[in-house]
Scaffold this motif. Structure first.
Motif, PDB file in Angstrom:
ATOM      1  N   ARG A 631       0.871  -1.175   0.000  1.00  0.00           N
ATOM      2  CA  ARG A 631       0.000   0.000   0.000  1.00  0.00           C
ATOM      3  C   ARG A 631       0.908   1.226   0.000  1.00  0.00           C
ATOM      4  NH1 ARG A 631      -5.330   0.942   1.719  1.00  0.00           N
ATOM      5  NH2 ARG A 631      -5.435  -1.200   2.517  1.00  0.00           N
ATOM      6  N   VAL A 632       0.636   2.172  -0.920  1.00  0.00           N
ATOM      7  CA  VAL A 632       1.489   3.344  -1.107  1.00  0.00           C
ATOM      8  C   VAL A 632       0.702   4.611  -0.799  1.00  0.00           C
ATOM      9  CG1 VAL A 632       2.977   4.594  -2.725  1.00  0.00           C
ATOM     10  CG2 VAL A 632       2.707   2.104  -2.939  1.00  0.00           C
ATOM     11  N   ASP A 633       1.323   5.524  -0.049  1.00  0.00           N
ATOM     12  CA  ASP A 633       0.783   6.867   0.140  1.00  0.00           C
ATOM     13  C   ASP A 633       1.362   7.738  -0.969  1.00  0.00           C
ATOM     14  OD1 ASP A 633       0.347   9.556   0.892  1.00  0.00           O
ATOM     15  OD2 ASP A 633       0.239   9.019   3.003  1.00  0.00           O
ATOM     16  N   ALA A 634       0.567   8.085  -1.939  1.00  0.00           N
ATOM     17  CA  ALA A 634       1.059   8.801  -3.112  1.00  0.00           C
ATOM     18  C   ALA A 634       1.532  10.208  -2.781  1.00  0.00           C
ATOM     19  CB  ALA A 634      -0.030   8.854  -4.187  1.00  0.00           C
ATOM     20  N   GLU A 635       1.069  10.775  -1.677  1.00  0.00           N
ATOM     21  CA  GLU A 635       1.467  12.141  -1.309  1.00  0.00           C
ATOM     22  C   GLU A 635       2.857  12.170  -0.683  1.00  0.00           C
ATOM     23  OE1 GLU A 635      -0.277  14.825  -2.125  1.00  0.00           O
ATOM     24  OE2 GLU A 635      -1.630  13.425  -3.131  1.00  0.00           O
ATOM     25  N   THR A 636       3.149  11.198   0.166  1.00  0.00           N
ATOM     26  CA  THR A 636       4.427  11.197   0.892  1.00  0.00           C
ATOM     27  C   THR A 636       5.445  10.222   0.292  1.00  0.00           C
ATOM     28  OG1 THR A 636       3.770   9.441   2.432  1.00  0.00           O
ATOM     29  CG2 THR A 636       3.179  11.710   3.011  1.00  0.00           C
ATOM     30  N   GLY A 637       4.982   9.288  -0.504  1.00  0.00           N
ATOM     31  CA  GLY A 637       5.869   8.257  -1.034  1.00  0.00           C
ATOM     32  C   GLY A 637       6.137   7.120  -0.067  1.00  0.00           C
TER      33      GLY A 637
END
Length: 775
Positions: A631-637
């Motif tokens: 699972r990736v947080d696209a805002e923080t990387g």
């Protein structure tokens, strides 16, 4: 989950066997090198070079020698004989001779009454140098240089080793291919980060003997190196290996500080201890090579692989270490678990003025496996195949031979693929999860021991095990295999107990001691289970034959009618007429006293006749297919690996507890290299030589791991077993990278994959107008 035979064929093997040394370790009673204290012991210190590359013009030690409490100060001229783990590349010295080759190179050694006095002595040493050109980039060393780091560099360059191999017709295969793919991989160097720092104690006694205690994976290689450098016959040197708190390859060379410590003991006539702090460990390194590789793969329209074309440049640091082997492995270990009819490889390992690279868990196989598996995922996408289908279509079959003549006996690779696909729910998730969530496949292949020994003379087995049992019924096991925390002593004891039919607590594995332990070449290349296991089984079978003959005399039934049961030997059709182990033992001892037995193992001849043909050959290979979900947080990387389904073929798992632990530990180490671990340099200066700055994954970053042991028995492994120490690592990295692509549509060809690189990748894809899953 296991498709291996889990029936109660064995009493102990195949179960979950707690480590025999576990109680001592968890209560703090296990003895490590640093726990040992000898009467009158001095403390050693090592003056390290602050220069990356410098000619040593003069070293003035007079002030240091005059300090109260200082017993010896040594420089390199006293023991200049070069050494190294490989006989063909002896380029290390215990203390620098002539010049320093990296920041951290040892240029003097002192022995004093305490560590503070040793530090004062080192501060009093005056060194005059002539600075030499500094080489930080291995690319620079591919051409002739003004001042090669070593005179043995090829043709005036800093190239330590070059490997060129070509099988089939690669150019023709690419010309005819329907699909090709190329991955240029860049990999930062990483180190082992084991718990126990290096420590060595040496003692020279008036009887002319030298005893060395050291945290080492290779007692026999250390024994040889001490003899070669110090000029003392091996029979006058005793090497003892106490408990070792992790190694992962970082303690698999004879190391300069071990020889320097012994030299100080000879100089003073008193015991000397050298104990590293964490910065010393980082500067000693021998970790995974910083690598640049270039992988091209060709296939036909249906996804059948037709060729690999691989190049690699490895940053070797200041010394050779295992580098010649690693250079070969970066090519040849790409050849499984798939059938590839055409193969070309050029690998170059280059000296630089950095801490030496060496053997780190799955050395030579990790970085190339990442690039190959990412390339295969790209290839599957371009053809329009599911990644599993592509790999199944090209899987090596059992009892086959690769184009570079690696002999494949057992393989359950297809079963690994089936298990990980089903357990992960792949069909419902691949390319179907929302943006930021993904699932990926990565596969692996690794040796179960190197077929070729490092030393060819004298000719002897690769592993020998001795057993001795006396009237008390305790069975002492002597072997120079090095338990470094992986549970090999437990396996050794369990194999002996299994064959003899006795309880595990009867068996005691004696601490490695060259005075009493038969030669084994050490713990590296995932060789211990296969080679030690076979030797132990043979020794136990020899002892069992003696006991059965004695039991036959006591019960009156022939040996071939006796069955081995727990602590007794029983006629198959007269269970009431049983002979206890102790009775059989005492009968067998009547004329000869204590019983002894010996078992040995050497791998069968294999490989071709071309140059480098032995590299990568092994009596067996492990196989793996891992699926990772992220699972990736696209805002923080930031990204989190939620679950890894690890399907692994180690043949028959003899100790499931240990195998599962090795798989989980390998995944943790692989995630470290993937997610953030890196040896950070400013030119040649290491900037993060501490565990505060070198970031290994925290517990909360560890995913849930489901171990799927699906191997079938190997025909030559002990009770069907193969390795599970290094092979479980290599599939981890590409599985997660391919899952990241499924999550965010970004391919990563450079490691580590840090959050800033994730963010940049997402932004770049958006700028190019290539939406992924609607985002």
């Amino acid at each position: 989950m296991s498709t291996a035979d889990a029936s109660p064929k064995f009493r102990l093997l195949g179960g979950r066997i707690p480590y025999v040394e576990g109680p001592l370790k968890v209560t703090g009673r296990a003895e490590y090198t640093d726990d040992i204290k000898r009467p009158g012991m001095l403390y050693g210190g090592l003056l390290r070079s602050p220069w990356p590359h410098a000619r040593l013009v003069s070293i003035d030690v007079s002030s240091a020698r005059s300090l109260p409490g200082v017993y010896a100060v040594l420089t390199g001229e006293k023991y200049p004989t070069p050494f190294g783990v490989l006989p063909i590349t002896h380029d290390e010295t215990a203390i620098a001779v002539g010049k320093a080759r990296y920041i951290g190179d040892i240029i003097a050694a002192v022995a004093a009454t305490d560590e503070r006095t040793a530090e004062l002595a080192m501060a009093a040493i005056r060194v005059e140098v002539e600075p030499l050109p500094e080489y930080a980039d291995p690319q620079t060393g591919l051409a002739p240089v003004t001042e090669p780091i070593h005179a043995r560099g090829l043709a005036g360059t800093n190239i330590q080793k070059e490997v060129v191999q070509h099988f089939g017709d690669v150019d023709a295969a690419f010309a005819q291919a329907s699909h090709t793919v190329r991955v240029r991989g860049t990999f930062a160097g990483v180190t082992h980060a084991f718990t126990e720092p290096m420590a060595t104690i040496a003692e020279s006694t008036p009887d002319g003997r030298l005893t060395v205690w050291s945290a080492t994976q290779v007692p026999h290689y250390l024994h040889r190196a001490l003899s070669e450098v110090l000029g003392i016959p091996m029979h006058r040197i005793r090497v003892i290996k106490p408990e070792v708190g992790g190694g992962f390859g970082g303690k698999s060379d004879p190391l300069p500080h071990e020889i320097a410590c012994a030299a100080l003991a000879l100089e003073t006539g008193r015991p000397v201890k050298i104990r590293f702090d964490r910065e010393d460990v980082f500067l000693t390194n021998h970790g995974r090579h910083p690598t640049q590789n270039d992988v091209r793969i060709a296939a036909d329209s249906e996804g059948h692989l037709s060729a690999y074309d691989i190049q690699a440049v490895l940053d070797g640091g200041a010394w050779s270490s295992f580098g010649t082997v690693t250079t070969y492995y970066n090519g040849v270990l790409a050849m499984g678990p798939y059938r590839v009819p055409n193969f070309r490889y050029r690998g170059r390992r280059v000296y630089t003025n950095k801490p030496p690279s060496g053997a780190m868990r799955a050395h030579g196989g990790t970085n190339i496996r990442y690039s190959v598996e990412v390339a295969l995922d790209e290839l599957a996408e371009s053809i329009g195949l599911d990644p599993f289908v592509l790999r199944e279509r090209n899987a090596l079959p059992p009892n086959s031979t690769t184009v570079n003549q690696l002999r494949i006996t057992s393989t359950s690779f297809r079963q690994c693929l089936d298990a990980s696909r089903v357990r992960s729910g792949w069909a419902d998730k691949f390319r179907r999860l929302p943006f930021g969530e993904g699932i990926g496949l990565g596969c692996g292949f690794y040796i179960s021991g190197s077929n070729s020994p490092i030393h060819f003379t004298p000719k002897m087995p690769q592993c020998t095990v001795h057993l001795k049992v006396d009237m008390d019924g305790g069975i002492a096991v002597h072997s120079m295999q090095a338990d470094i925390g992986q549970g090999s002593n437990t396996l050794l004891a369990a194999i002996v107990a299994e064959v003899l039919g006795v309880d595990l607590d009867r068996v005691h594995v004696v601490r490695v001691d060259s005075d009493i332990s038969p030669v084994d070449i050490g713990s590296y290349s995932s060789r211990v289970t296969f080679m030690m296991g076979n030797a132990a089984r043979r020794a136990a079978e020899e002892l069992l034959a003696t006991l059965l003959r004695a039991a036959s005399e006591l019960c009156g039934y022939p040996v071939d009618q006796l069955a081995v049961e727990r602590e007794r030997y029983v006629p198959r059709h007269r269970p009431e007429v049983a002979v206890s182990f102790m009775d059989a033992l005492h009968k067998a001892m009547e004329k000869v006293g204590a019983l002894t037995a010996t078992g040995a193992y050497s791998s069968p001849p294999m490989g071709g006749t071309f140059k480098g043909a032995r590299a990568g050959t092994a009596p067996a290979y492990s196989f793996a297919a891992y699926v990772a979900q992220v699972r990736v947080d696209a805002e923080t990387g930031e990204y989190h690996v939620g679950t890894i389904w690890a399907a692994f073929d180690c043949g028959r798992p003899l100790n499931r507890l240990a195998v599962e632990g090795q798989i989980e530990g390998s995944i943790h180490m692989g995630l470290g290299q993937l997610m953030g671990e890196t040896m950070s340099y400013r030119s040649t200066r290491l900037m993060n030589p501490s565990l505060l700055e070198y970031k290994i994954p925290a517990p909360q970053q560890m995913p849930r791991v489901e171990c799927l042991l699906v191997g079938q028995d190997d025909p030559e492994g002990p009770f069907g077993a193969k390795e599970a120490g290094e092979g479980p690592l290599v599939a981890t990295l590409p599985a997660v990278a391919n899952a990241l692509y499924d999550a965010i549509g970004v391919r990563f060809h450079e490691l580590p994959i840090t959050p800033d690189r994730v963010v940049r990748g997402i932004e770049q894809r958006r700028k190019e107008g290539r939406p992924w899953k609607g985002a």
